[in-house]
Scaffold this motif. Structure first.
Motif, PDB file in Angstrom:
ATOM      1  N   ALA A 269     127.086  96.811  -7.421  1.00  0.00           N
ATOM      2  CA  ALA A 269     125.774  97.785  -8.265  1.00  0.00           C
ATOM      3  C   ALA A 269     126.447  99.276  -8.688  1.00  0.00           C
ATOM      4  O   ALA A 269     125.631 100.023  -9.126  1.00  0.00           O
ATOM      5  CB  ALA A 269     124.662  98.173  -7.192  1.00  0.00           C
ATOM      6  N   LYS A 270     127.559  99.472  -8.265  1.00  0.00           N
ATOM      7  CA  LYS A 270     128.050 100.872  -8.310  1.00  0.00           C
ATOM      8  C   LYS A 270     128.270 101.389  -9.859  1.00  0.00           C
ATOM      9  O   LYS A 270     128.426 102.425 -10.268  1.00  0.00           O
ATOM     10  CB  LYS A 270     129.480 101.009  -7.688  1.00  0.00           C
ATOM     11  CG  LYS A 270     130.687 100.118  -8.238  1.00  0.00           C
ATOM     12  CD  LYS A 270     132.081 100.408  -7.340  1.00  0.00           C
ATOM     13  CE  LYS A 270     133.065  99.915  -7.989  1.00  0.00           C
ATOM     14  NZ  LYS A 270     134.275  99.850  -7.361  1.00  0.00           N
ATOM     15  N   TYR A 271     128.296 100.295 -10.734  1.00  0.00           N
ATOM     16  CA  TYR A 271     128.598 100.624 -12.161  1.00  0.00           C
ATOM     17  C   TYR A 271     127.324 100.944 -12.703  1.00  0.00           C
ATOM     18  O   TYR A 271     127.239 101.406 -13.915  1.00  0.00           O
ATOM     19  CB  TYR A 271     128.986  99.361 -12.929  1.00  0.00           C
ATOM     20  CG  TYR A 271     130.453  98.829 -12.282  1.00  0.00           C
ATOM     21  CD1 TYR A 271     131.465  99.545 -12.690  1.00  0.00           C
ATOM     22  CD2 TYR A 271     130.541  97.973 -11.443  1.00  0.00           C
ATOM     23  CE1 TYR A 271     133.011  99.284 -12.209  1.00  0.00           C
ATOM     24  CE2 TYR A 271     131.716  97.635 -10.923  1.00  0.00           C
ATOM     25  CZ  TYR A 271     132.954  97.958 -11.449  1.00  0.00           C
ATOM     26  OH  TYR A 271     133.945  97.876 -10.891  1.00  0.00           O
ATOM     27  N   ASP A 272     126.314 100.958 -11.925  1.00  0.00           N
ATOM     28  CA  ASP A 272     124.642 101.586 -12.530  1.00  0.00           C
ATOM     29  C   ASP A 272     124.596 102.847 -12.183  1.00  0.00           C
ATOM     30  O   ASP A 272     124.281 102.760 -11.006  1.00  0.00           O
ATOM     31  CB  ASP A 272     123.623 100.433 -12.262  1.00  0.00           C
ATOM     32  CG  ASP A 272     122.522 100.464 -13.222  1.00  0.00           C
ATOM     33  OD1 ASP A 272     122.330 101.665 -13.343  1.00  0.00           O
ATOM     34  OD2 ASP A 272     121.936  99.607 -13.553  1.00  0.00           O
TER      35      ASP A 272
ATOM     36  N   CYS B 156     128.561  88.530 -20.579  1.00  0.00           N
ATOM     37  CA  CYS B 156     128.877  90.091 -21.096  1.00  0.00           C
ATOM     38  C   CYS B 156     130.232  90.378 -20.891  1.00  0.00           C
ATOM     39  O   CYS B 156     130.655  90.634 -19.795  1.00  0.00           O
ATOM     40  CB  CYS B 156     127.996  90.931 -21.022  1.00  0.00           C
ATOM     41  SG  CYS B 156     126.121  90.564 -21.167  1.00  0.00           S
ATOM     42  N   ALA B 157     130.955  90.929 -22.267  1.00  0.00           N
ATOM     43  CA  ALA B 157     132.494  91.041 -21.722  1.00  0.00           C
ATOM     44  C   ALA B 157     132.637  92.424 -20.814  1.00  0.00           C
ATOM     45  O   ALA B 157     133.931  92.308 -20.362  1.00  0.00           O
ATOM     46  CB  ALA B 157     133.193  91.294 -23.085  1.00  0.00           C
ATOM     47  N   TYR B 158     131.766  93.146 -21.194  1.00  0.00           N
ATOM     48  CA  TYR B 158     131.869  94.571 -20.348  1.00  0.00           C
ATOM     49  C   TYR B 158     131.339  94.487 -18.869  1.00  0.00           C
ATOM     50  O   TYR B 158     131.753  95.582 -18.232  1.00  0.00           O
ATOM     51  CB  TYR B 158     130.922  95.910 -20.966  1.00  0.00           C
ATOM     52  CG  TYR B 158     129.644  95.206 -21.312  1.00  0.00           C
ATOM     53  CD1 TYR B 158     128.779  95.211 -20.363  1.00  0.00           C
ATOM     54  CD2 TYR B 158     129.298  94.674 -22.800  1.00  0.00           C
ATOM     55  CE1 TYR B 158     127.559  95.000 -20.721  1.00  0.00           C
ATOM     56  CE2 TYR B 158     128.238  94.498 -22.996  1.00  0.00           C
ATOM     57  CZ  TYR B 158     127.113  94.382 -21.888  1.00  0.00           C
ATOM     58  OH  TYR B 158     125.959  93.952 -22.306  1.00  0.00           O
ATOM     59  N   CYS B 159     131.125  93.475 -18.505  1.00  0.00           N
ATOM     60  CA  CYS B 159     130.173  93.363 -17.312  1.00  0.00           C
ATOM     61  C   CYS B 159     131.098  92.699 -16.027  1.00  0.00           C
ATOM     62  O   CYS B 159     131.659  91.570 -16.097  1.00  0.00           O
ATOM     63  CB  CYS B 159     128.709  92.596 -17.234  1.00  0.00           C
ATOM     64  SG  CYS B 159     128.017  92.639 -15.721  1.00  0.00           S
ATOM     65  N   VAL B 160     131.082  93.356 -14.905  1.00  0.00           N
ATOM     66  CA  VAL B 160     131.980  92.503 -13.647  1.00  0.00           C
ATOM     67  C   VAL B 160     131.338  91.406 -13.295  1.00  0.00           C
ATOM     68  O   VAL B 160     132.132  90.753 -12.668  1.00  0.00           O
ATOM     69  CB  VAL B 160     132.240  93.694 -12.796  1.00  0.00           C
ATOM     70  CG1 VAL B 160     130.839  94.237 -11.952  1.00  0.00           C
ATOM     71  CG2 VAL B 160     133.237  93.386 -11.813  1.00  0.00           C
ATOM     72  N   THR B 161     130.105  91.033 -13.295  1.00  0.00           N
ATOM     73  CA  THR B 161     129.467  90.080 -13.065  1.00  0.00           C
ATOM     74  C   THR B 161     129.212  88.836 -13.818  1.00  0.00           C
ATOM     75  O   THR B 161     128.481  87.871 -13.536  1.00  0.00           O
ATOM     76  CB  THR B 161     127.922  90.522 -12.460  1.00  0.00           C
ATOM     77  OG1 THR B 161     127.022  90.895 -13.433  1.00  0.00           O
ATOM     78  CG2 THR B 161     128.227  91.428 -11.212  1.00  0.00           C
ATOM     79  N   ARG B 162     129.688  89.080 -15.158  1.00  0.00           N
ATOM     80  CA  ARG B 162     129.675  87.925 -16.127  1.00  0.00           C
ATOM     81  C   ARG B 162     130.151  86.860 -15.490  1.00  0.00           C
ATOM     82  O   ARG B 162     130.888  86.552 -14.616  1.00  0.00           O
ATOM     83  CB  ARG B 162     130.411  88.429 -17.223  1.00  0.00           C
ATOM     84  CG  ARG B 162     132.160  88.439 -17.110  1.00  0.00           C
ATOM     85  CD  ARG B 162     132.736  89.181 -18.133  1.00  0.00           C
ATOM     86  NE  ARG B 162     134.202  89.057 -17.873  1.00  0.00           N
ATOM     87  CZ  ARG B 162     134.934  89.823 -17.013  1.00  0.00           C
ATOM     88  NH1 ARG B 162     134.134  90.873 -16.459  1.00  0.00           N
ATOM     89  NH2 ARG B 162     136.086  89.655 -17.121  1.00  0.00           N
ATOM     90  N   LYS B 163     129.454  85.656 -15.900  1.00  0.00           N
ATOM     91  CA  LYS B 163     129.802  84.375 -15.460  1.00  0.00           C
ATOM     92  C   LYS B 163     131.402  84.001 -15.471  1.00  0.00           C
ATOM     93  O   LYS B 163     131.647  82.980 -14.610  1.00  0.00           O
ATOM     94  CB  LYS B 163     128.627  83.383 -16.196  1.00  0.00           C
ATOM     95  CG  LYS B 163     129.069  82.844 -17.760  1.00  0.00           C
ATOM     96  CD  LYS B 163     128.306  81.833 -18.205  1.00  0.00           C
ATOM     97  CE  LYS B 163     128.424  81.741 -19.623  1.00  0.00           C
ATOM     98  NZ  LYS B 163     127.260  80.594 -20.281  1.00  0.00           N
ATOM     99  N   SER B 164     132.038  84.224 -16.486  1.00  0.00           N
ATOM    100  CA  SER B 164     133.598  83.722 -16.525  1.00  0.00           C
ATOM    101  C   SER B 164     134.356  84.655 -15.836  1.00  0.00           C
ATOM    102  O   SER B 164     135.321  84.184 -15.529  1.00  0.00           O
ATOM    103  CB  SER B 164     133.956  83.933 -17.880  1.00  0.00           C
ATOM    104  OG  SER B 164     133.879  85.406 -18.449  1.00  0.00           O
ATOM    105  N   ASN B 165     133.748  85.633 -14.964  1.00  0.00           N
ATOM    106  CA  ASN B 165     134.781  86.481 -14.231  1.00  0.00           C
ATOM    107  C   ASN B 165     135.067  85.681 -12.781  1.00  0.00           C
ATOM    108  O   ASN B 165     134.128  85.202 -12.042  1.00  0.00           O
ATOM    109  CB  ASN B 165     134.196  87.828 -14.020  1.00  0.00           C
ATOM    110  CG  ASN B 165     135.153  88.995 -13.411  1.00  0.00           C
ATOM    111  OD1 ASN B 165     136.203  88.539 -13.600  1.00  0.00           O
ATOM    112  ND2 ASN B 165     134.692  89.893 -13.016  1.00  0.00           N
TER     113      ASN B 165
END
Length: 419
Positions: free
Chosen positions: A17-20, A70-79
Protein backbone atom coordinates in the motif's frame (compact mmCIF):
# COMPACT_ATOMS: atom_id res chain seq x y z
CA UNK A 1 -6.58 -16.05 15.77
CA UNK A 2 -3.22 -16.94 14.22
CA UNK A 3 -1.21 -13.86 15.19
CA UNK A 4 1.86 -14.89 13.22
CA UNK A 5 -0.22 -15.22 10.07
CA UNK A 6 -1.91 -11.86 10.70
CA UNK A 7 1.48 -10.25 11.19
CA UNK A 8 2.73 -11.76 7.93
CA UNK A 9 -0.32 -10.46 6.06
CA UNK A 10 0.14 -7.04 7.60
CA UNK A 11 3.76 -6.88 6.49
CA UNK A 12 2.86 -7.87 2.92
CA UNK A 13 -0.23 -5.73 2.48
CA UNK A 14 1.05 -2.64 4.28
CA UNK A 15 4.18 -2.72 2.12
CA UNK A 16 2.08 -3.03 -1.05
CA UNK A 17 0.00 0.00 0.00
CA UNK A 18 2.97 2.35 0.33
CA UNK A 19 2.79 3.34 -3.35
CA UNK A 20 -0.54 5.07 -2.79
CA UNK A 21 0.05 8.59 -1.43
CA UNK A 22 -3.54 9.87 -1.52
CA UNK A 23 -4.36 9.40 2.14
CA UNK A 24 -4.95 12.90 3.46
CA UNK A 25 -7.75 13.04 6.01
CA UNK A 26 -8.46 16.77 6.08
CA UNK A 27 -12.03 17.94 5.75
CA UNK A 28 -14.07 15.44 7.75
CA UNK A 29 -16.09 16.49 10.79
CA UNK A 30 -17.57 13.20 11.95
CA UNK A 31 -18.37 13.47 15.69
CA UNK A 32 -18.10 10.82 18.37
CA UNK A 33 -21.52 9.91 19.75
CA UNK A 34 -22.86 7.29 22.16
CA UNK A 35 -19.44 6.69 23.73
CA UNK A 36 -18.01 5.23 20.53
CA UNK A 37 -14.41 4.97 19.36
CA UNK A 38 -12.53 7.82 17.75
CA UNK A 39 -13.42 11.26 16.54
CA UNK A 40 -12.57 12.35 12.98
CA UNK A 41 -12.41 16.14 13.02
CA UNK A 42 -10.79 18.95 11.05
CA UNK A 43 -7.08 18.91 11.75
CA UNK A 44 -6.87 15.19 12.44
CA UNK A 45 -3.31 14.47 13.58
CA UNK A 46 -0.84 13.35 10.92
CA UNK A 47 2.71 12.22 11.07
CA UNK A 48 4.87 11.97 7.96
CA UNK A 49 7.67 9.79 6.83
CA UNK A 50 10.97 11.32 5.73
CA UNK A 51 9.84 11.45 2.09
CA UNK A 52 6.62 13.28 2.98
CA UNK A 53 4.10 10.45 2.89
CA UNK A 54 1.37 10.31 5.49
CA UNK A 55 1.75 7.53 8.06
CA UNK A 56 -0.96 8.48 10.57
CA UNK A 57 -3.52 5.99 9.25
CA UNK A 58 -3.50 2.20 9.19
CA UNK A 59 -2.75 2.01 5.49
CA UNK A 60 -3.19 -1.43 3.95
CA UNK A 61 -4.55 -3.37 1.01
CA UNK A 62 -7.37 -5.82 1.54
CA UNK A 63 -5.45 -8.04 -0.88
CA UNK A 64 -2.59 -7.83 -3.35
CA UNK A 65 -4.20 -10.41 -5.64
CA UNK A 66 -5.33 -8.71 -8.84
CA UNK A 67 -6.98 -9.75 -12.11
CA UNK A 68 -5.31 -6.90 -14.00
CA UNK A 69 -1.78 -6.70 -15.38
CA UNK A 70 -0.97 -2.98 -15.28
CA UNK A 71 2.72 -2.59 -16.16
CA UNK A 72 3.37 0.10 -13.53
CA UNK A 73 1.77 -1.75 -10.61
CA UNK A 74 3.64 -3.95 -8.15
CA UNK A 75 0.51 -6.09 -7.54
CA UNK A 76 -0.12 -6.85 -11.24
CA UNK A 77 -1.04 -10.47 -11.85
CA UNK A 78 2.14 -11.29 -13.77
CA UNK A 79 4.43 -10.09 -10.99
CA UNK A 80 6.11 -12.86 -9.01
CA UNK A 81 5.41 -11.67 -5.47
CA UNK A 82 4.05 -13.22 -2.32
CA UNK A 83 0.27 -12.88 -2.24
CA UNK A 84 -2.01 -12.39 0.75
CA UNK A 85 -5.57 -11.36 1.59
CA UNK A 86 -7.22 -10.16 4.77
CA UNK A 87 -10.56 -11.41 5.92
CA UNK A 88 -13.05 -8.61 6.56
CA UNK A 89 -13.09 -9.20 10.31
CA UNK A 90 -9.29 -9.20 10.46
CA UNK A 91 -9.14 -5.63 9.11
CA UNK A 92 -11.85 -4.56 11.56
CA UNK A 93 -9.97 -6.07 14.49
CA UNK A 94 -6.64 -4.57 13.42
CA UNK A 95 -8.16 -1.11 13.08
CA UNK A 96 -9.86 -1.20 16.47
CA UNK A 97 -6.85 -2.64 18.29
CA UNK A 98 -4.40 -0.20 16.70
CA UNK A 99 -6.71 2.68 17.50
CA UNK A 100 -7.09 1.63 21.15
CA UNK A 101 -3.29 1.62 21.43
CA UNK A 102 -3.12 5.13 19.95
CA UNK A 103 -1.08 3.92 16.97
CA UNK A 104 -3.42 5.37 14.35
CA UNK A 105 -6.09 8.00 13.73
CA UNK A 106 -8.08 5.95 11.25
CA UNK A 107 -8.04 3.56 8.32
CA UNK A 108 -6.93 3.90 4.71
CA UNK A 109 -8.09 0.80 2.87
CA UNK A 110 -7.35 -0.06 -0.73
CA UNK A 111 -7.19 -3.34 -2.60
CA UNK A 112 -6.15 -5.28 -5.63
CA UNK A 113 -9.13 -6.57 -7.57
CA UNK A 114 -10.25 -10.09 -6.57
CA UNK A 115 -12.81 -11.40 -9.08
CA UNK A 116 -14.37 -8.24 -10.46
CA UNK A 117 -14.76 -4.59 -9.36
CA UNK A 118 -18.15 -5.05 -7.65
CA UNK A 119 -17.06 -8.08 -5.61
CA UNK A 120 -13.99 -6.22 -4.36
CA UNK A 121 -15.90 -3.03 -3.62
CA UNK A 122 -18.46 -4.98 -1.60
CA UNK A 123 -15.70 -6.29 0.66
CA UNK A 124 -14.20 -2.84 1.19
CA UNK A 125 -17.63 -1.50 2.13
CA UNK A 126 -18.19 -4.44 4.49
CA UNK A 127 -15.10 -3.42 6.49
CA UNK A 128 -16.27 0.18 6.85
CA UNK A 129 -19.84 -0.89 7.65
CA UNK A 130 -18.72 -3.25 10.42
CA UNK A 131 -16.50 -0.56 11.93
CA UNK A 132 -19.30 2.00 11.95
CA UNK A 133 -22.28 -0.14 12.95
CA UNK A 134 -20.79 -2.94 15.06
CA UNK A 135 -17.74 -1.23 16.62
CA UNK A 136 -19.29 2.26 16.76
CA UNK A 137 -16.04 3.54 15.24
CA UNK A 138 -16.10 7.29 14.57
CA UNK A 139 -12.51 7.65 13.45
CA UNK A 140 -11.48 8.54 9.94
CA UNK A 141 -12.06 6.03 7.12
CA UNK A 142 -10.75 6.48 3.59
CA UNK A 143 -11.85 3.85 1.08
CA UNK A 144 -10.15 3.48 -2.25
CA UNK A 145 -12.96 3.04 -4.75
CA UNK A 146 -12.54 0.34 -7.35
CA UNK A 147 -12.71 1.49 -10.99
CA UNK A 148 -15.76 0.00 -12.65
CA UNK A 149 -17.76 -0.47 -9.44
CA UNK A 150 -21.52 0.05 -9.74
CA UNK A 151 -23.31 3.27 -8.79
CA UNK A 152 -25.21 1.45 -6.04
CA UNK A 153 -21.98 0.37 -4.35
CA UNK A 154 -20.43 3.81 -4.71
CA UNK A 155 -23.45 5.29 -2.98
CA UNK A 156 -23.23 2.80 -0.12
CA UNK A 157 -19.48 3.38 0.27
CA UNK A 158 -20.03 7.09 0.80
CA UNK A 159 -22.41 6.42 3.70
CA UNK A 160 -19.65 4.82 5.78
CA UNK A 161 -16.41 6.41 4.51
CA UNK A 162 -15.21 9.94 5.21
CA UNK A 163 -13.35 10.13 1.92
CA UNK A 164 -13.51 8.13 -1.30
CA UNK A 165 -10.92 8.09 -4.04
CA UNK A 166 -10.43 6.52 -7.44
CA UNK A 167 -6.85 6.64 -8.68
CA UNK A 168 -6.75 7.82 -12.28
CA UNK A 169 -3.24 6.28 -12.26
CA UNK A 170 -1.92 7.56 -15.62
CA UNK A 171 -2.48 11.24 -16.54
CA UNK A 172 -3.23 10.66 -20.24
CA UNK A 173 -5.70 8.37 -22.01
CA UNK A 174 -2.99 7.21 -24.43
CA UNK A 175 -0.68 6.34 -21.52
CA UNK A 176 -3.39 4.28 -19.82
CA UNK A 177 -4.02 2.33 -23.03
CA UNK A 178 -0.32 1.59 -23.32
CA UNK A 179 0.35 0.46 -19.76
CA UNK A 180 -3.05 -0.84 -18.63
CA UNK A 181 -4.86 -2.12 -21.74
CA UNK A 182 -7.41 -4.00 -19.60
CA UNK A 183 -8.68 -0.75 -18.11
CA UNK A 184 -10.78 1.99 -19.68
CA UNK A 185 -10.72 5.66 -18.85
CA UNK A 186 -14.49 5.69 -18.35
CA UNK A 187 -14.13 3.06 -15.61
CA UNK A 188 -12.37 5.72 -13.53
CA UNK A 189 -14.68 8.58 -14.49
CA UNK A 190 -17.95 6.76 -13.75
CA UNK A 191 -17.48 6.29 -9.97
CA UNK A 192 -15.99 9.78 -9.68
CA UNK A 193 -19.10 11.26 -11.28
CA UNK A 194 -21.37 9.24 -8.99
CA UNK A 195 -19.57 10.46 -5.87
CA UNK A 196 -19.62 14.06 -7.09
CA UNK A 197 -23.37 13.94 -7.78
CA UNK A 198 -24.16 12.29 -4.45
CA UNK A 199 -22.15 14.90 -2.54
CA UNK A 200 -24.08 17.66 -4.33
CA UNK A 201 -27.38 15.92 -3.59
CA UNK A 202 -26.48 15.50 0.08
CA UNK A 203 -25.68 19.20 0.44
CA UNK A 204 -29.00 20.17 -1.14
CA UNK A 205 -31.03 17.75 0.97
CA UNK A 206 -29.16 18.80 4.09
CA UNK A 207 -30.50 22.32 3.66
CA UNK A 208 -34.03 20.94 3.98
CA UNK A 209 -33.57 18.00 6.35
CA UNK A 210 -30.74 18.18 8.90
CA UNK A 211 -30.98 14.47 9.66
CA UNK A 212 -29.92 13.54 6.11
CA UNK A 213 -27.18 10.85 6.42
CA UNK A 214 -23.68 12.12 5.73
CA UNK A 215 -22.18 11.19 2.41
CA UNK A 216 -18.36 11.22 2.04
CA UNK A 217 -17.99 14.36 4.19
CA UNK A 218 -14.30 14.73 3.30
CA UNK A 219 -15.06 14.51 -0.43
CA UNK A 220 -13.04 12.56 -2.97
CA UNK A 221 -9.48 12.58 -4.23
CA UNK A 222 -7.41 10.91 -6.91
CA UNK A 223 -3.78 10.11 -7.65
CA UNK A 224 -1.70 10.18 -10.81
CA UNK A 225 1.54 8.32 -11.39
CA UNK A 226 4.03 10.76 -12.86
CA UNK A 227 6.86 9.79 -15.18
CA UNK A 228 5.78 6.32 -16.30
CA UNK A 229 4.79 7.36 -19.82
CA UNK A 230 6.98 10.39 -20.53
CA UNK A 231 4.15 12.90 -20.13
CA UNK A 232 5.11 16.54 -19.59
CA UNK A 233 4.27 18.53 -16.48
CA UNK A 234 1.86 20.48 -18.67
CA UNK A 235 -0.03 17.24 -19.46
CA UNK A 236 -0.15 16.34 -15.77
CA UNK A 237 -1.50 19.70 -14.63
CA UNK A 238 -4.09 19.95 -17.41
CA UNK A 239 -5.37 16.53 -16.33
CA UNK A 240 -5.44 17.65 -12.69
CA UNK A 241 -7.36 20.80 -13.60
CA UNK A 242 -9.88 18.67 -15.46
CA UNK A 243 -10.55 16.57 -12.36
CA UNK A 244 -10.79 19.56 -10.05
CA UNK A 245 -13.25 21.28 -12.36
CA UNK A 246 -15.41 18.38 -13.50
CA UNK A 247 -15.40 16.10 -10.45
CA UNK A 248 -14.96 18.59 -7.59
CA UNK A 249 -11.87 16.82 -6.27
CA UNK A 250 -10.64 17.80 -2.83
CA UNK A 251 -7.11 16.85 -3.80
CA UNK A 252 -5.16 15.47 -6.71
CA UNK A 253 -2.02 13.64 -5.59
CA UNK A 254 1.13 13.18 -7.67
CA UNK A 255 3.21 10.07 -7.19
CA UNK A 256 6.55 9.81 -8.94
CA UNK A 257 6.93 6.54 -10.82
CA UNK A 258 8.88 3.92 -8.91
CA UNK A 259 10.46 1.27 -11.17
CA UNK A 260 8.86 -2.09 -10.40
CA UNK A 261 9.57 -4.13 -13.53
CA UNK A 262 11.69 -4.37 -16.67
CA UNK A 263 8.71 -3.96 -18.99
CA UNK A 264 9.88 -2.37 -22.26
CA UNK A 265 6.95 0.07 -22.15
CA UNK A 266 8.30 1.64 -18.95
CA UNK A 267 11.35 3.77 -18.13
CA UNK A 268 14.42 1.73 -17.29
CA UNK A 269 14.72 0.16 -13.84
CA UNK A 270 17.24 2.75 -12.70
CA UNK A 271 15.05 5.69 -13.74
CA UNK A 272 13.07 6.82 -10.72
CA UNK A 273 11.24 10.13 -10.82
CA UNK A 274 13.02 12.57 -8.45
CA UNK A 275 11.09 13.65 -5.38
CA UNK A 276 11.72 17.25 -6.37
CA UNK A 277 9.48 16.84 -9.42
CA UNK A 278 6.61 15.74 -7.17
CA UNK A 279 7.27 18.77 -4.98
CA UNK A 280 7.14 21.16 -7.94
CA UNK A 281 3.86 19.64 -9.12
CA UNK A 282 2.32 20.13 -5.67
CA UNK A 283 3.51 23.75 -5.65
CA UNK A 284 1.91 24.27 -9.06
CA UNK A 285 -1.29 22.62 -7.86
CA UNK A 286 -1.36 25.08 -4.94
CA UNK A 287 -0.88 28.07 -7.27
CA UNK A 288 -3.75 26.92 -9.48
CA UNK A 289 -6.15 26.37 -6.58
CA UNK A 290 -5.34 29.26 -4.26
CA UNK A 291 -3.29 31.92 -6.06
CA UNK A 292 -5.34 32.60 -9.18
CA UNK A 293 -2.93 31.19 -11.75
CA UNK A 294 -3.99 29.23 -14.82
CA UNK A 295 -2.12 26.24 -16.28
CA UNK A 296 -1.42 28.20 -19.46
CA UNK A 297 0.48 30.84 -17.49
CA UNK A 298 2.72 28.36 -15.70
CA UNK A 299 3.05 25.62 -18.33
CA UNK A 300 2.66 25.96 -22.07
CA UNK A 301 4.20 24.93 -25.39
CA UNK A 302 7.31 27.02 -24.74
CA UNK A 303 7.64 25.80 -21.13
CA UNK A 304 6.04 22.32 -20.95
CA UNK A 305 8.00 21.28 -17.84
CA UNK A 306 8.64 22.88 -14.48
CA UNK A 307 12.08 24.14 -13.56
CA UNK A 308 13.77 22.11 -10.85
CA UNK A 309 16.03 24.82 -9.44
CA UNK A 310 13.31 27.39 -8.69
CA UNK A 311 9.68 27.18 -7.61
CA UNK A 312 6.93 27.66 -10.25
CA UNK A 313 5.83 31.11 -9.04
CA UNK A 314 9.37 32.46 -9.26
CA UNK A 315 9.81 30.80 -12.64
CA UNK A 316 6.67 32.57 -13.92
CA UNK A 317 7.77 35.92 -12.50
CA UNK A 318 11.18 35.73 -14.15
CA UNK A 319 9.47 35.13 -17.50
CA UNK A 320 7.07 38.01 -16.93
CA UNK A 321 9.12 40.86 -15.49
CA UNK A 322 6.87 43.34 -17.28
CA UNK A 323 4.38 42.90 -14.42
CA UNK A 324 6.92 44.03 -11.84
CA UNK A 325 7.85 45.77 -9.59
CA UNK A 326 4.64 45.75 -7.56
CA UNK A 327 3.96 48.45 -4.98
CA UNK A 328 2.85 46.49 -1.90
CA UNK A 329 1.14 49.60 -0.51
CA UNK A 330 -1.17 49.95 -3.51
CA UNK A 331 -1.53 46.61 -5.36
CA UNK A 332 -4.71 44.51 -5.32
CA UNK A 333 -4.75 41.22 -3.42
CA UNK A 334 -4.66 39.20 -6.65
CA UNK A 335 -1.50 41.02 -7.72
CA UNK A 336 0.19 40.63 -4.34
CA UNK A 337 -0.46 36.87 -4.49
CA UNK A 338 1.71 36.63 -7.62
CA UNK A 339 4.84 38.06 -6.01
CA UNK A 340 7.50 35.36 -5.43
CA UNK A 341 8.10 34.81 -1.74
CA UNK A 342 4.72 36.18 -0.69
CA UNK A 343 2.24 33.55 0.55
CA UNK A 344 -1.47 34.08 1.08
CA UNK A 345 -1.03 34.54 4.84
CA UNK A 346 1.38 37.41 4.16
CA UNK A 347 -0.99 38.83 1.52
CA UNK A 348 -3.78 39.09 4.09
CA UNK A 349 -1.41 40.66 6.62
CA UNK A 350 -0.29 43.24 4.06
CA UNK A 351 -3.87 44.12 3.15
CA UNK A 352 -4.76 44.71 6.80
CA UNK A 353 -1.57 46.47 7.89
CA UNK A 354 -1.40 49.02 5.07
CA UNK A 355 -4.71 50.49 6.20
CA UNK A 356 -2.82 52.03 9.11
CA UNK A 357 0.54 52.97 7.63
CA UNK A 358 2.85 52.51 4.66
CA UNK A 359 4.86 49.30 4.83
CA UNK A 360 8.63 49.08 4.55
CA UNK A 361 11.12 46.20 4.34
CA UNK A 362 11.15 45.59 8.08
CA UNK A 363 7.36 45.31 8.18
CA UNK A 364 7.35 42.84 5.32
CA UNK A 365 10.04 40.71 6.92
CA UNK A 366 8.09 40.53 10.20
CA UNK A 367 5.01 39.43 8.23
CA UNK A 368 6.89 36.40 6.95
CA UNK A 369 7.62 37.58 3.40
CA UNK A 370 10.61 35.70 1.93
CA UNK A 371 12.53 38.83 1.00
CA UNK A 372 15.38 36.93 -0.62
CA UNK A 373 12.95 36.34 -3.50
CA UNK A 374 10.36 39.09 -3.11
CA UNK A 375 12.78 42.02 -2.95
CA UNK A 376 13.43 41.88 -6.70
CA UNK A 377 9.74 42.20 -7.52
CA UNK A 378 8.33 44.79 -5.11
CA UNK A 379 8.39 48.44 -4.08
CA UNK A 380 7.56 49.63 -0.57
CA UNK A 381 8.07 52.63 1.71
CA UNK A 382 11.84 52.67 1.38
CA UNK A 383 14.52 54.51 -0.55
CA UNK A 384 16.46 51.34 -1.16
CA UNK A 385 16.22 49.08 -4.23
CA UNK A 386 15.06 51.77 -6.62
CA UNK A 387 17.12 50.50 -9.55
CA UNK A 388 15.49 47.72 -11.58
CA UNK A 389 18.01 46.98 -14.29
CA UNK A 390 18.63 43.29 -13.63
CA UNK A 391 17.72 40.67 -16.23
CA UNK A 392 15.96 37.38 -15.34
CA UNK A 393 19.12 35.27 -15.33
CA UNK A 394 20.93 37.73 -13.06
CA UNK A 395 18.00 37.79 -10.60
CA UNK A 396 17.77 34.00 -10.65
CA UNK A 397 21.48 33.67 -9.97
CA UNK A 398 21.35 36.11 -7.05
CA UNK A 399 18.40 34.30 -5.49
CA UNK A 400 20.02 30.88 -5.82
CA UNK A 401 23.25 32.21 -4.34
CA UNK A 402 21.57 33.42 -1.13
CA UNK A 403 20.58 30.00 0.21
CA UNK A 404 17.12 30.22 -1.37
CA UNK A 405 15.13 31.02 1.73
CA UNK A 406 17.34 33.12 3.99
CA UNK A 407 17.49 36.93 3.91
CA UNK A 408 19.78 39.21 5.85
CA UNK A 409 18.45 42.80 5.82
CA UNK A 410 21.72 44.68 5.38
CA UNK A 411 20.50 47.50 3.18
CA UNK A 412 23.93 49.03 2.58
CA UNK A 413 25.04 45.76 0.99
CA UNK A 414 21.80 45.44 -0.98
CA UNK A 415 22.54 48.52 -3.06
CA UNK A 416 25.79 47.05 -4.32
CA UNK A 417 23.90 44.26 -6.04
CA UNK A 418 22.60 46.79 -8.55
CA UNK A 419 25.91 48.46 -9.30
Amino acid sequence: MDFNRIKEKLNILADAAKYDVSCSSSGSNRKNTNKGLGNASNGICHSYSEDGRCISLLKILLTNHCIYDCAYCVTRKSNDIKRAAFKIQEVVDLTVNFYRRNYIEGLFLSSGIFKDPDYTMERLIAVAKKLRLEENFNGYIHLKSIPGASDELMYEAGLYADRLSVNIEIPTVSGLKLLAPDKKHEDFAKPMLKVKNEIIRFKEERKILKSTPKYAPAGQSTQMIVGATGESDKDVMYSATHFYKNFHMKRVYYSGYVPVSNDSRLPSIGTQVPMLRENRLYQTDWLLRFYGFSVQELLNAEHPNLEMDVDPKLSWALRNLQHFPVDVNKADMSVLARIPGVGMTSVHKIMKARKFRKLDWDHLKKMGVALNRAKYFILCDSRHWERRDLDPQRIKGLILSTSYGKFRPQYSNQLSLFN
